[in-house]
Design a protein around this motif. Structure first.
Motif, PDB file in Angstrom:
ATOM      1  N   ILE A   1       0.835  -1.186  -0.037  1.00 59.81           N
ATOM      2  CA  ILE A   1      -0.067   0.015  -0.039  1.00 59.81           C
ATOM      3  C   ILE A   1       0.991   1.368   0.172  1.00 59.81           C
ATOM      4  N   VAL A   2       1.972   1.183   0.279  1.00 60.27           N
ATOM      5  CA  VAL A   2       3.080   2.459   0.136  1.00 60.27           C
ATOM      6  C   VAL A   2       4.185   1.844  -0.707  1.00 60.27           C
ATOM      7  N   ASN A   3       5.083   2.698  -1.173  1.00 62.70           N
ATOM      8  CA  ASN A   3       6.081   2.411  -2.270  1.00 62.70           C
ATOM      9  C   ASN A   3       7.274   2.495  -1.803  1.00 62.70           C
ATOM     10  N   THR A   4       7.748   2.813  -0.358  1.00 59.16           N
ATOM     11  CA  THR A   4       8.908   3.013   0.201  1.00 59.16           C
ATOM     12  C   THR A   4       8.965   2.404   1.512  1.00 59.16           C
ATOM     13  N   GLU A   5      10.280   2.061   2.108  1.00 60.57           N
ATOM     14  CA  GLU A   5      10.313   1.669   3.470  1.00 60.57           C
ATOM     15  C   GLU A   5      10.074   2.499   4.212  1.00 60.57           C
ATOM     16  N   ALA A   6      10.749   4.084   3.971  1.00 59.92           N
ATOM     17  CA  ALA A   6      10.399   4.989   4.833  1.00 59.92           C
ATOM     18  C   ALA A   6       8.921   5.353   4.957  1.00 59.92           C
ATOM     19  N   LYS A   7       8.034   5.150   3.907  1.00 56.73           N
ATOM     20  CA  LYS A   7       6.626   5.472   4.204  1.00 56.73           C
ATOM     21  C   LYS A   7       6.152   4.404   4.973  1.00 56.73           C
ATOM     22  N   ALA A   8       6.401   3.247   4.762  1.00 58.25           N
ATOM     23  CA  ALA A   8       5.828   2.174   5.895  1.00 58.25           C
ATOM     24  C   ALA A   8       6.293   2.309   7.017  1.00 58.25           C
ATOM     25  N   ALA A   9       7.540   2.867   7.575  1.00 60.79           N
ATOM     26  CA  ALA A   9       8.092   3.052   8.696  1.00 60.79           C
ATOM     27  C   ALA A   9       7.171   4.386   9.533  1.00 60.79           C
ATOM     28  N   ALA A  10       6.823   5.082   8.695  1.00 61.88           N
ATOM     29  CA  ALA A  10       6.346   6.315   9.091  1.00 61.88           C
ATOM     30  C   ALA A  10       4.755   6.027   9.521  1.00 61.88           C
ATOM     31  N   MET A  11       4.231   5.359   8.536  1.00 61.79           N
ATOM     32  CA  MET A  11       2.930   5.154   8.784  1.00 61.79           C
ATOM     33  C   MET A  11       2.508   4.229   9.966  1.00 61.79           C
ATOM     34  N   ALA A  12       3.387   3.199  10.214  1.00 65.93           N
ATOM     35  CA  ALA A  12       3.053   2.562  11.551  1.00 65.93           C
ATOM     36  C   ALA A  12       3.440   3.163  12.717  1.00 65.93           C
ATOM     37  N   LEU A  13       4.611   3.901  12.692  1.00 62.40           N
ATOM     38  CA  LEU A  13       5.034   4.855  13.734  1.00 62.40           C
ATOM     39  C   LEU A  13       3.960   5.979  14.259  1.00 62.40           C
ATOM     40  N   LYS A  14       3.347   6.514  13.285  1.00 65.34           N
ATOM     41  CA  LYS A  14       2.331   7.652  13.535  1.00 65.34           C
ATOM     42  C   LYS A  14       1.012   7.210  13.995  1.00 65.34           C
TER      43      LYS A  14
ATOM     44  N   VAL B   1       7.421  11.948   9.321  1.00 56.59           N
ATOM     45  CA  VAL B   1       7.292  11.919  10.879  1.00 56.59           C
ATOM     46  C   VAL B   1       8.354  13.075  11.368  1.00 56.59           C
ATOM     47  N   GLU B   2       7.840  13.258  12.761  1.00 54.77           N
ATOM     48  CA  GLU B   2       8.783  14.066  13.530  1.00 54.77           C
ATOM     49  C   GLU B   2       9.560  13.370  14.607  1.00 54.77           C
ATOM     50  N   GLU B   3      10.790  13.770  14.983  1.00 56.63           N
ATOM     51  CA  GLU B   3      11.388  13.274  16.267  1.00 56.63           C
ATOM     52  C   GLU B   3      10.317  13.062  17.428  1.00 56.63           C
ATOM     53  N   LYS B   4       9.687  13.903  17.579  1.00 52.32           N
ATOM     54  CA  LYS B   4       8.611  13.786  18.787  1.00 52.32           C
ATOM     55  C   LYS B   4       7.945  12.410  18.751  1.00 52.32           C
ATOM     56  N   ASP B   5       7.695  11.897  17.325  1.00 53.08           N
ATOM     57  CA  ASP B   5       6.948  10.692  17.160  1.00 53.08           C
ATOM     58  C   ASP B   5       7.861   9.644  17.508  1.00 53.08           C
ATOM     59  N   VAL B   6       9.187   9.774  17.190  1.00 54.92           N
ATOM     60  CA  VAL B   6      10.067   8.570  17.536  1.00 54.92           C
ATOM     61  C   VAL B   6      10.203   8.483  19.172  1.00 54.92           C
ATOM     62  N   ASP B   7      10.263   9.694  19.956  1.00 55.61           N
ATOM     63  CA  ASP B   7      10.707   9.909  20.991  1.00 55.61           C
ATOM     64  C   ASP B   7       9.130   9.398  21.867  1.00 55.61           C
ATOM     65  N   LYS B   8       7.909   9.498  21.321  1.00 52.14           N
ATOM     66  CA  LYS B   8       6.882   9.226  22.188  1.00 52.14           C
ATOM     67  C   LYS B   8       6.822   7.497  21.935  1.00 52.14           C
ATOM     68  N   ALA B   9       7.352   6.843  21.025  1.00 54.39           N
ATOM     69  CA  ALA B   9       7.499   5.247  20.958  1.00 54.39           C
ATOM     70  C   ALA B   9       8.528   4.784  21.932  1.00 54.39           C
ATOM     71  N   LEU B  10       9.726   5.409  21.650  1.00 56.57           N
ATOM     72  CA  LEU B  10      10.893   5.024  22.646  1.00 56.57           C
ATOM     73  C   LEU B  10      10.538   5.403  24.125  1.00 56.57           C
ATOM     74  N   LYS B  11       9.790   6.222  24.478  1.00 58.49           N
ATOM     75  CA  LYS B  11       9.558   6.310  25.806  1.00 58.49           C
ATOM     76  C   LYS B  11       8.608   5.202  26.472  1.00 58.49           C
ATOM     77  N   ARG B  12       7.579   4.969  25.671  1.00 63.99           N
ATOM     78  CA  ARG B  12       6.910   3.789  25.983  1.00 63.99           C
ATOM     79  C   ARG B  12       7.730   2.370  26.103  1.00 63.99           C
ATOM     80  N   LEU B  13       8.568   2.343  25.209  1.00 65.28           N
ATOM     81  CA  LEU B  13       9.446   1.041  25.299  1.00 65.28           C
ATOM     82  C   LEU B  13      10.327   1.101  26.664  1.00 65.28           C
ATOM     83  N   MET B  14      11.117   2.210  26.780  1.00 63.81           N
ATOM     84  CA  MET B  14      11.943   2.361  28.046  1.00 63.81           C
ATOM     85  C   MET B  14      11.092   2.333  29.317  1.00 63.81           C
ATOM     86  N   TYR B  15       9.893   2.732  29.274  1.00 60.69           N
ATOM     87  CA  TYR B  15       8.956   2.674  30.705  1.00 60.69           C
ATOM     88  C   TYR B  15       8.986   1.301  30.974  1.00 60.69           C
TER      89      TYR B  15
END
Length: 870
Positions: free
Chosen positions: A290-303, A330-344
């Motif tokens: 449904i997307v044509n690049t790895e970056a778009k796939a990663a962004a879709m899942a993360l967001k 995506v923005e770096e704050k989206d990465v931060d949000k995911a990472l904080k859940r994992l580190m918690y």
């Protein structure tokens, strides 16, 4: 005991590295906030995340999270399994497969099983850390339990679930999760993960590309309640999103499922991990595409809210998140949000604290496979067995001569199911009956294949058949083994041995004695049979040739003739490969054509036949390559007993001897002829390492069976909708319109339980329904039963379930005694789901069934029916 000195080095070294100064200066510097145990976890997590670069943050979102050496943060592998015991990490107590645990209908048992598993998991984790082993399957984040609804018996992974009913699934899962995660207010004992979210139950072969359509009613009534209710009733820390799409969008990038339902409506605040490779399916042209690049796939899942990417042969799609940030996806704050859940979660597990302050860190390793845990798996196995039919054959008297027949009678695979550990004391039915009866009163033969040309009674090739040529070209016993220090053969071997046969289980590396093993081995030599016969070979983690040719199927070998053997094994860290306690073996069997006659001879000399058949997790399971009659890629194309077994049973029937059929399977079987012609039938759902001893105790009446079916046994799959049709119409006991073979909740007993006089009242304040039913055990012995409560809503303005389970209790009742069993049915269970997926309070006649089943195919004194008006 855990080596705390080694573990405590983390905190002390981290202080020195982070401060970066000499000892005098260190004494004046406070420790970094993330190592300050008096601070809140949120404060510590925030502090840690601010210290990382974008690239470091992204790398921590992989299932294989690398070390951050400048902060002295160790690597961590998030992937571990604990479906019915600590899995894929060497020896551990193996409990009944999940579907068998559900058949117990025993909440207290599930809490104790979950507790035992997390005890063993903690012990093994800290033992691995003491040797600096941080490989796959050593961590504390378990990708269990599987709470998908087992909507179709063809699904090979249904064995991993708690059956077809959302309420039963919820109650079993809640207790299992509480056992896994522990009851400490500060720390998690381990992390439990609900999977696979959502609307996921096969087919296996197309799971990476399928898009399942589910109505709002089916979502709210069947597919999502267990997720919603388990989250509400526990503090489950993790959810795994599924491979498939739901209503047009992949599950791991589905805003409606994840943001609107899971996060907002269900209030889930833990982390979400993708199923392995699911995010790569977004762009894979053979998958969802449904997307044509790895970056778009990663962004879709993360967001969408998927925090952790489990990769596969595509690699880690989240490695493209740095590029996605640069592209503004995506923005770096989206990465931060995911990472904080994992580190918690890692902080809650105590991974950044002094081990002496973490209450589970000193769990002793000798708790693994302890007598207490072996007794518990015996109890669980006994309670998981379901008696489906008994024409006054069972229990056996004890003086009969028994012919034990069947391809699963001595098949260790039926103890284990899938996602299993290596058992401590595996007991097959054959072993248990031998221990009880001795050889004079017991004969055994496999009798047939398990299906087609697939046999189960292979034997290790004894040392007397293996030879090699020495430097003088003289025949000598044993095989030449050469060991290589990696999983490839591109380097020189570092060890050479002469080994007597090919049957290995390495608890430690044969190269350096380490517990984490990545190596390869080649064996060369000669096989010399001692009789001419048709041989079938079976290998476990071994690729081999005879005289330079691969062996597929049967091969005739001549007596005393030499056959050149070349064999090799590789063990590495790749997906699903196990470097902890790897095994390798080469086995064979001779002349299987004589099995039928052996079985008939044994039967004619016996007083009773015990036939242990069915299937195994080698035939049904997850995305398997197998394609033979009745089985496809892990799923089943029919649910009949395989023809080879049925044909043998029909011949055994002609002997006139009473037959007890023990069917082992992870799912429903259409035992139609068997139900009409066999004297007694027992259903086993891969009962764990104590399967044999539990079965024999049942056969001889040492306890009364209490297991109940967590799934409907249909007469044929031809009575069901298409496998890919995810509408719940005509599926499960709640919606099926036909006549079933054995209904959900069904299971016979040796005891004579009577149910009568159900009383009810409505709580004026809460609106809850209170029920009291009198149960009498008219037998001369104590016994267990499962009291079940079902409601029907015939006056609803739309289609509602035929019946719906709203309560159950696993009880023990002494002989010749009675007891009042009370239930409180919450008001929210007295509602129905409309077409918009909204719960509506029910008004009208309510039919309440209380009994030892649904009231189908059981005597009228085994249940009561009460009508009230709401």
């Amino acid at each position: 005991m855990v080596n705390k000195n080694i573990k405590s080095l983390f905190v002390l070294t981290a202080f020195a590295v982070l401060v970066g100064c000499d000892n005098d200066e260190q004494s004046m510097q406070p420790p970094p906030l993330y190592l300050n145990e008096s601070a809140s976890i949120d404060e510590r997590v925030n502090d840690l995340v601010t210290r990382l670069t974008l690239e470091e943050k992204v790398a921590q979102l992989f299932d294989k999270s690398p070390a951050i050496e400048r902060l002295n943060i160790p690597e961590y592998n998030w992937w571990n399994e604990a479906l019915h015991g600590v899995a894929r990490a060497g020896k551990a107590t193996v409990f009944p497969q999940a579907i068998g645990l559900a058949a117990t209908f025993d909440e207290d048992l599930m809490l104790r099983v979950g507790t035992a598993i997390s005890d063993e998991g903690r012990a093994k984790h800290h033992a691995f850390l003491a040797e600096n082993n941080r490989s796959m399957y050593t961590g504390l984040t378990y990708w269990s339990p599987n709470i998908n609804i087992f909507r179709d018996p063809r699904w090979g992974r249904g064995q991993e679930t708690y059956g077809e009913d959302p309420y039963l699934t919820t109650r079993i899962a809640v207790n299992f999760i509480n056992g896994l995660q522990g009851d400490n207010a500060e720390y998690l004992k381990s992390v439990a993960t609900l999977k696979h979210y959502a609307v996921h139950s096969g087919p296996e072969v197309s799971r990476h590309s399928d898009d399942y359509t589910a109505s709002e009613k089916d979502l709210a009534e069947t597919y999502l309640p267990a997720f919603k209710d388990v989250i509400a009733q526990t503090k489950v820390a993790s959810v795994m999103c599924a491979y498939n799409s739901v209503n047009g969008t992949p599950a791991c990038g589905n805003d409606e499922l994840i943001q609107n339902k899971l996060r907002d409506e269900f209030n889930f605040d833990g982390y979400i991990v993708s199923d392995c490779g699911a995010i790569a399916d977004f762009y894979d042209v053979k998958s969802h595409n449904i997307v044509n690049t790895e970056a778009k796939a990663a962004a879709m899942a993360l967001k969408t809210g998927t925090d952790l990417n489990c990769g596969d042969h595509h690699g880690n799609t989240y490695s493209y998140l740095s590029q996605a940030v640069k592209e503004g996806l995506v923005e770096e704050k989206d990465v931060d949000k995911a990472l904080k859940r994992l580190m918690y979660a890692r902080f809650k597990l105590g991974m950044f604290d002094n081990p002496e302050n973490v209450p589970y860190s000193d769990t002793p390793i000798d708790i693994v496979g302890s007598n207490k845990h072996l007794a518990l798996t015996q109890e669980a196995a006994q309670k998981s067995l379901v008696l489906l039919k008994n024409e006054q054959v069972l229990p056996l008297k004890g003086n009969e001569k028994v012919a034990l027949i069947g391809p699963n009678a001595d098949n260790e695979a039926i103890l284990l199911g899938n996602y299993n550990g290596m058992p401590i004391v595996p007991i097959t039915p054959k072993l248990a009956l031998e221990q009880r009866l001795g050889k004079n009163n017991l004969t055994y033969t496999a009798g047939s294949s398990i299906t087609g040309e697939v046999y189960t009674h292979y034997q290790p090739i004894k040392a007397k058949h293996f030879f090699h040529l020495d430097h003088n070209n003289q025949m000598q016993p044993g095989l030449i083994a050469q060991y290589y220090p990696s999983s490839n053969f591109d380097r020189q071997p570092v060890k050479r041995e002469i080994e007597k046969n090919l049957d290995f289980s390495w608890e430690r590396s044969p190269i350096d004695n380490s517990i984490e093993q990545e190596f390869a081995v080649k064996w060369t030599g000669i096989i010399k049979p001692q009789e001419t016969a048709e041989y079938h070979f079976k290998s476990n983690n071994v690729d081999f040739t005879l005289n330079g040719q691969s062996v597929n199927g049967a091969i005739t070998l001549e007596k005393n003739q030499s056959y050149q053997l070349n064999a090799e094994s590789k063990f590495n860290h790749f997906w699903h490969s196990n470097v902890i306690n790897p095994t390798a073996s080469l086995t064979w069997l001779k002349n299987p054509q004589s099995l039928t006659q052996q079985a008939l001879n044994n039967a004619n000399e016996a007083d009773v036949i015990v036939f242990v058949g069915g299937i195994s997790a080698n035939l049904e399971g997850e995305e398997m390559p197998l394609q033979i009659d009745g089985f496809s890629h892990g799923d089943r194309t029919n649910i009949n007993l395989p023809k080879s077994q049925l044909n043998l049973l029909k011949k055994l029937k002609q002997t006139g001897k009473p037959i007890v059929l023990v069917n082992m399977s992870g799912s429903a079987m259409a035992l139609n002829w068997e139900n009409e012609n066999i004297d007694a039938i027992i259903q086993g759902f891969y009962p764990g390492e104590a399967a044999g001893s539990a079965l024999v105790s049942l056969l001889y009446g040492e306890y009364s069976p209490s297991g109940k079916l967590p799934i409907t046994f249909y007469k044929s799959v031809s009575d069901l909708p298409d496998f890919k049709d995810y509408s719940m119409k005509n599926r499960t006991y709640k919606y099926y319109e036909g006549e079933v073979l054995y209904p959900f909740g069904f299971g016979l007993s040796y005891a004579d339980f009577k149910y009568k006089n159900t009383r009810h009242s409505i709580d004026a304040g809460s609106g809850d329904l209170n029920l009291t039913t009198t149960i009498t055990n008219q037998s001369s012995f104590s016994a267990d039963d499962v009291v079940q409560v079902y409601v029907s809503m015939p006056d609803a303005p739309i289609k509602t379930p035929n019946k719906q389970l709203v309560g159950f209790k696993h009880i023990t009742l002494k002989n010749e005694s009675k007891n009042d069993i009370k239930f409180t049915i919450p008001k929210n269970k007295l509602s129905y789901i409309n077409e918009q997926g909204i719960a509506v309070a029910y008004k009208g006649r309510l039919i309440i069934t209380v009994g030892s089943g649904q009231g189908i195919k059981i005597p009228k004194d085994k249940f009561t029916v009460t009508n009230i008006v709401l």
